[in-house]
Design a protein around this motif. Structure first.
Motif, PDB file in Angstrom:
ATOM      1  N   GLU A 191      16.316  42.298  -9.392  1.00  0.00           N
ATOM      2  CA  GLU A 191      16.867  41.006  -9.130  1.00  0.00           C
ATOM      3  C   GLU A 191      17.083  40.738  -7.635  1.00  0.00           C
ATOM      4  N   GLY A 192      17.585  39.360  -7.530  1.00  0.00           N
ATOM      5  CA  GLY A 192      18.077  39.239  -6.138  1.00  0.00           C
ATOM      6  C   GLY A 192      17.757  37.714  -5.801  1.00  0.00           C
ATOM      7  N   ASP A 193      18.311  37.106  -4.540  1.00  0.00           N
ATOM      8  CA  ASP A 193      18.194  35.866  -4.084  1.00  0.00           C
ATOM      9  C   ASP A 193      17.598  35.731  -2.873  1.00  0.00           C
ATOM     10  N   CYS A 194      16.851  34.487  -2.737  1.00  0.00           N
ATOM     11  CA  CYS A 194      15.989  34.125  -1.471  1.00  0.00           C
ATOM     12  C   CYS A 194      16.187  32.881  -0.962  1.00  0.00           C
ATOM     13  N   THR A 195      16.593  32.624   0.102  1.00  0.00           N
ATOM     14  CA  THR A 195      16.779  31.523   0.599  1.00  0.00           C
ATOM     15  C   THR A 195      15.913  31.032   1.610  1.00  0.00           C
ATOM     16  N   VAL A 196      15.305  29.768   1.419  1.00  0.00           N
ATOM     17  CA  VAL A 196      14.229  29.076   2.238  1.00  0.00           C
ATOM     18  C   VAL A 196      14.717  27.733   2.944  1.00  0.00           C
ATOM     19  N   LEU A 224       8.592  30.205  -1.798  1.00  0.00           N
ATOM     20  CA  LEU A 224       7.784  29.030  -0.686  1.00  0.00           C
ATOM     21  C   LEU A 224       7.214  28.443  -1.527  1.00  0.00           C
ATOM     22  N   ALA A 225       6.287  28.874  -2.557  1.00  0.00           N
ATOM     23  CA  ALA A 225       5.667  27.956  -3.390  1.00  0.00           C
ATOM     24  C   ALA A 225       6.611  26.960  -4.142  1.00  0.00           C
ATOM     25  N   ALA A 226       7.524  27.264  -4.835  1.00  0.00           N
ATOM     26  CA  ALA A 226       8.359  26.594  -5.464  1.00  0.00           C
ATOM     27  C   ALA A 226       9.051  25.456  -4.559  1.00  0.00           C
ATOM     28  N   ALA A 227       9.279  25.698  -3.159  1.00  0.00           N
ATOM     29  CA  ALA A 227      10.017  25.011  -2.389  1.00  0.00           C
ATOM     30  C   ALA A 227       8.926  23.953  -1.852  1.00  0.00           C
ATOM     31  N   ARG A 228       7.627  24.212  -1.664  1.00  0.00           N
ATOM     32  CA  ARG A 228       6.578  22.968  -1.327  1.00  0.00           C
ATOM     33  C   ARG A 228       6.506  22.174  -2.524  1.00  0.00           C
ATOM     34  N   SER A 229       6.891  22.376  -3.723  1.00  0.00           N
ATOM     35  CA  SER A 229       6.728  21.439  -4.670  1.00  0.00           C
ATOM     36  C   SER A 229       7.849  20.738  -4.891  1.00  0.00           C
ATOM     37  N   PHE A 230       9.045  20.716  -4.061  1.00  0.00           N
ATOM     38  CA  PHE A 230      10.218  19.917  -4.249  1.00  0.00           C
ATOM     39  C   PHE A 230       9.863  18.527  -3.691  1.00  0.00           C
ATOM     40  N   LYS A 248      17.978  23.638   3.190  1.00  0.00           N
ATOM     41  CA  LYS A 248      18.016  25.138   2.720  1.00  0.00           C
ATOM     42  C   LYS A 248      18.144  24.707   1.291  1.00  0.00           C
ATOM     43  N   ASN A 249      17.544  25.817   0.522  1.00  0.00           N
ATOM     44  CA  ASN A 249      17.588  26.102  -0.868  1.00  0.00           C
ATOM     45  C   ASN A 249      17.504  27.610  -1.048  1.00  0.00           C
TER      46      ASN A 249
END
Length: 256
Positions: A191-196, A224-230, A248-249
């Motif tokens: 588990e963890g967090d990732c800020t883009v 990164l893939a999820a951020a590109r879809s925003f 940031k997200n």
């Protein structure tokens, strides 16, 4: 025998007589000085010094008698001077008319003093009322200024709040999809967090997404893939859409 044939000795000249006289004078002077010196020379033999003897004798004196007090004769009594008795002079009675005039003048003076006091009191009250009115007017002006300043501050805060709200709405996300949980992370229970961080274009799309901070390598690609879809509502300034940098997200990966 004739007299012409005899040779007689010649007489001395006058210069011889002068020299002889000078010699006699010199010898006389020397003899005089010598006689004076012999006359002043002391011929007596000095007497032998006499020795004097001091003899003392102790004499005892009787003690002095105490002084006798001096008797002062009493002073003669001086009779007190008799003061003359002044005759009693009866005071003149005041004129009733003069007394009446004096009383009227005193009453008039008191009346003037009272009138002056009343005038001073009225002036003092007027000054106090004027000062109170001025203070009230100044307080009203200060209150009006304070209210105006508060209204201006409230309007400024409202404008700033509206501007902040408008700015925050300008790039609110329209569509955001959650990333896929990596199977390997699921299998290992990671588990963890990732800020883009990325840039929102004037069209509301995401450009140049990058991972910021600590992020597990298994979560980098899906984040990164999820951020590109925003998709975002573009930011508009003066009626024109502009890009927004540094958006940031943070993606949270949790196993439920």
């Amino acid at each position: 025998m004739s007299s012409s044939s005899l040779n007689l000795p010649s007489l001395p000249g006058p210069w011889v007589w002068r020299n002889a006289a000078a010699g006699v004078v010199a010898v006389g002077l020397h003899a005089l000085v010598l006689s004076l010196l012999l006359a002043q020379w002391p011929s007596d033999v000095p007497e032998a010094p006499q020795v004097r003897t001091l003899t003392t004798q102790l004499i005892t004196l009787a003690p002095p008698a105490p002084p006798q007090p001096e008797v002062v004769p009493p002073a003669p009594a001086v009779p007190e001077p008799v003061q003359p008795v002044e005759p009693v002079v009866e005071a003149p009675r005041p004129d009733p008319r003069i007394e009446q005039q004096r009383l009227e003048q005193a009453a008039l003076a008191r009346k003037r003093v009272e009138e002056k006091k009343r005038e001073q009191e009225q002036q003092r009250l007027q000054r106090e009322r004027a000062e109170q009115a001025r203070q009230e007017q100044l307080a009203r002006q200060q209150e009006q200024q304070r209210l105006a300043a508060e209204q201006a501050q409230a309007a400024e805060r409202a404008r700033q709040a509206e501007a902040a709200a408008a700015a925050s709405r300008q790039y609110l996300p329209i569509a955001k999809e959650a990333p896929d949980y990596p199977e390997r992370a699921l299998d290992k229970g990671i588990e963890g967090d990732c800020t883009v961080s990325y840039r929102v274009t004037p069209q509301g799309r995401v450009e140049n997404p990058q991972v910021v901070g600590d992020c597990h390598p298994l979560f980098v690609r899906p984040s990164l893939a999820a951020a590109r879809s925003f998709r975002y509502q573009p930011r508009v300034i003066d009626g024109q859409a502009v890009a927004v940098d540094g958006v940031k997200n943070t993606f949270h990966y949790r196993i439920e």
